[in-house]
Design an enzyme around this catalytic site. Structure first.
Site, PDB file in Angstrom:
ATOM      1  N   PRO A   2      -5.728  -6.971  -2.506  1.00  0.00           N
ATOM      2  CA  PRO A   2      -7.005  -6.314  -2.791  1.00  0.00           C
ATOM      3  C   PRO A   2      -6.876  -5.329  -3.945  1.00  0.00           C
ATOM      4  O   PRO A   2      -5.872  -4.620  -4.068  1.00  0.00           O
ATOM      5  CB  PRO A   2      -7.314  -5.591  -1.477  1.00  0.00           C
ATOM      6  CG  PRO A   2      -6.565  -6.348  -0.432  1.00  0.00           C
ATOM      7  CD  PRO A   2      -5.309  -6.816  -1.105  1.00  0.00           C
ATOM      8  N   GLU A   3      -7.887  -5.294  -4.798  1.00  0.00           N
ATOM      9  CA  GLU A   3      -7.868  -4.362  -5.919  1.00  0.00           C
ATOM     10  C   GLU A   3      -8.554  -3.055  -5.509  1.00  0.00           C
ATOM     11  O   GLU A   3      -9.107  -2.919  -4.418  1.00  0.00           O
ATOM     12  CB  GLU A   3      -8.517  -5.011  -7.133  1.00  0.00           C
ATOM     13  CG  GLU A   3      -7.872  -6.362  -7.434  1.00  0.00           C
ATOM     14  CD  GLU A   3      -7.869  -6.741  -8.903  1.00  0.00           C
ATOM     15  OE1 GLU A   3      -8.117  -5.889  -9.759  1.00  0.00           O
ATOM     16  OE2 GLU A   3      -7.584  -7.923  -9.178  1.00  0.00           O
ATOM     17  N   LYS A  52      -4.856   1.704  -4.957  1.00  0.00           N
ATOM     18  CA  LYS A  52      -4.816   0.735  -3.866  1.00  0.00           C
ATOM     19  C   LYS A  52      -4.381   1.374  -2.549  1.00  0.00           C
ATOM     20  O   LYS A  52      -4.005   0.673  -1.611  1.00  0.00           O
ATOM     21  CB  LYS A  52      -3.880  -0.418  -4.238  1.00  0.00           C
ATOM     22  CG  LYS A  52      -4.339  -1.180  -5.477  1.00  0.00           C
ATOM     23  CD  LYS A  52      -3.432  -2.351  -5.796  1.00  0.00           C
ATOM     24  CE  LYS A  52      -3.910  -3.088  -7.033  1.00  0.00           C
ATOM     25  NZ  LYS A  52      -3.084  -4.282  -7.335  1.00  0.00           N
ATOM     26  N   ARG A 269       2.842 -11.721 -11.892  1.00  0.00           N
ATOM     27  CA  ARG A 269       1.602 -12.364 -11.443  1.00  0.00           C
ATOM     28  C   ARG A 269       1.100 -13.303 -12.531  1.00  0.00           C
ATOM     29  O   ARG A 269       1.409 -13.124 -13.718  1.00  0.00           O
ATOM     30  CB  ARG A 269       0.523 -11.309 -11.145  1.00  0.00           C
ATOM     31  CG  ARG A 269       0.922 -10.276 -10.094  1.00  0.00           C
ATOM     32  CD  ARG A 269       1.029 -10.883  -8.701  1.00  0.00           C
ATOM     33  NE  ARG A 269      -0.235 -11.407  -8.253  1.00  0.00           N
ATOM     34  CZ  ARG A 269      -1.210 -10.658  -7.720  1.00  0.00           C
ATOM     35  NH1 ARG A 269      -1.063  -9.343  -7.616  1.00  0.00           N
ATOM     36  NH2 ARG A 269      -2.325 -11.214  -7.292  1.00  0.00           N
TER      37      ARG A 269
END
Length: 289
Positions: A2-3, A52, A269
């Protein structure tokens, strides 16, 4: 993972569901049993997010709960009354799955599953931890100058710097790909070659895009002229939701120029970009200040 907008939305939802109410805490899974025992029963005073990270505070307790959802974590908030006289009784609200922390009140309950971190931290520990993070575009106290100073002297690519929580807190894989595309920036450009006006544009765009994400609980980054209705195309179908330019669109045509979107691993990523809209930069002179 989740950002940042997701954590800010969760903080708002927790405050709406539990703020000012007497709460009970438990750890059905057992991994947060000691912390849960210290928390309740207490009134929940509020919740806030930084990047986060999620922090939840309770009346009369110096420590706060720190939560990091990690890759698979989730916090599900439910409303509804338990059976009469069963407040604080887990049997009134059955446990489904590996619930690390359950928070409940008369009118609601929340279950945390799969989080990387769920722990109590002291004010000093919180301050020390936050000091390691970069500014969060969603916070009123954010100072973008701090991030600029790091970026301006770095030989690391801007695509990697945007994912470094020590440089910028809350930005994840989706926002980094999308904001770089929206400003036609080469993801492989070293930070020291980025111009100040480009950084200001990136920061301002992130503030707006992420605030939209908090309000609508989804990431939308395409401009009106590139929305499905305007282009006569089908809406995007993806478990992340929202309309985007390049994220998870490998080999599909760029919505602006039609060139196939490319992907490459950067900072651990998958990075997505359009080689025509974001051509490799030829800059060789570092920006000073």
């Amino acid at each position: 993972m989740p950002e940042g907008h997701t954590l800010h939305r969760l903080a708002l939802d927790l405050g709406a569901a539990f703020g000012g109410d007497l709460t009970w805490s438990s750890s059905p899974q057992g991994r947060f049993a000691e912390g849960a025992a210290r928390i309740g029963p207490r009134v929940m005073e509020g919740a806030e997010a930084y990047g986060k990270q999620l922090f939840v505070r309770f009346a009369g307790l110096e420590e706060q709960v720190r939560v990091h959802l990690g890759l698979i974590g989730g916090l599900a908030i439910h409303s509804g009354l338990p059976e009469p006289g069963a407040v604080g009784d887990l049997d009134a609200r059955p446990v489904v799955g590996q619930v690390r922390w359950r928070l409940e009140s008369v009118r609601a309950w929340a279950d945390l599953r799969g989080a990387t971190v769920c722990t109590l931290i002291t004010p000093d520990e919180k301050a020390a931890y936050l000091a390691k993070l970069g500014p969060d575009p969603l916070r009123d106290d954010a100072d973008p100058e701090r991030a600029w100073r790091r970026i301006n002297r770095s030989r690391v690519t801007i695509g990697a710097l945007l994912m470094d929580q020590g440089v910028l807190a809350g930005v994840g894989n989706v926002y980094r790909a999308e904001v770089l595309f929206r400003h036609n920036l080469d993801p492989f450009l070293e930070g020291r070659f980025l111009r100040r006006d480009e950084w200001d544009a990136i920061w301002g765009d992130l503030v707006g895009l992420m605030a939209y994400g908090v309000t609508h609980n989804r990431i939308d980054t395409v401009r009106p002229e590139h929305e499905p209705e305007a282009m006569g195309r089908a809406p995007r179908e993806d478990d992340h939701g929202g309309e985007v330019y390049v994220y998870r669109r490998t080999h599909l045509p760029c919505l602006v120029c039609g060139t196939p979107v490319r992907t490459e691993v950067l900072a651990g990523r998958n990075l997505f970009w359009c080689p025509r809209c974001q051509p490799r930069s030829r800059r060789r002179t570092p920006v000073r200040g």
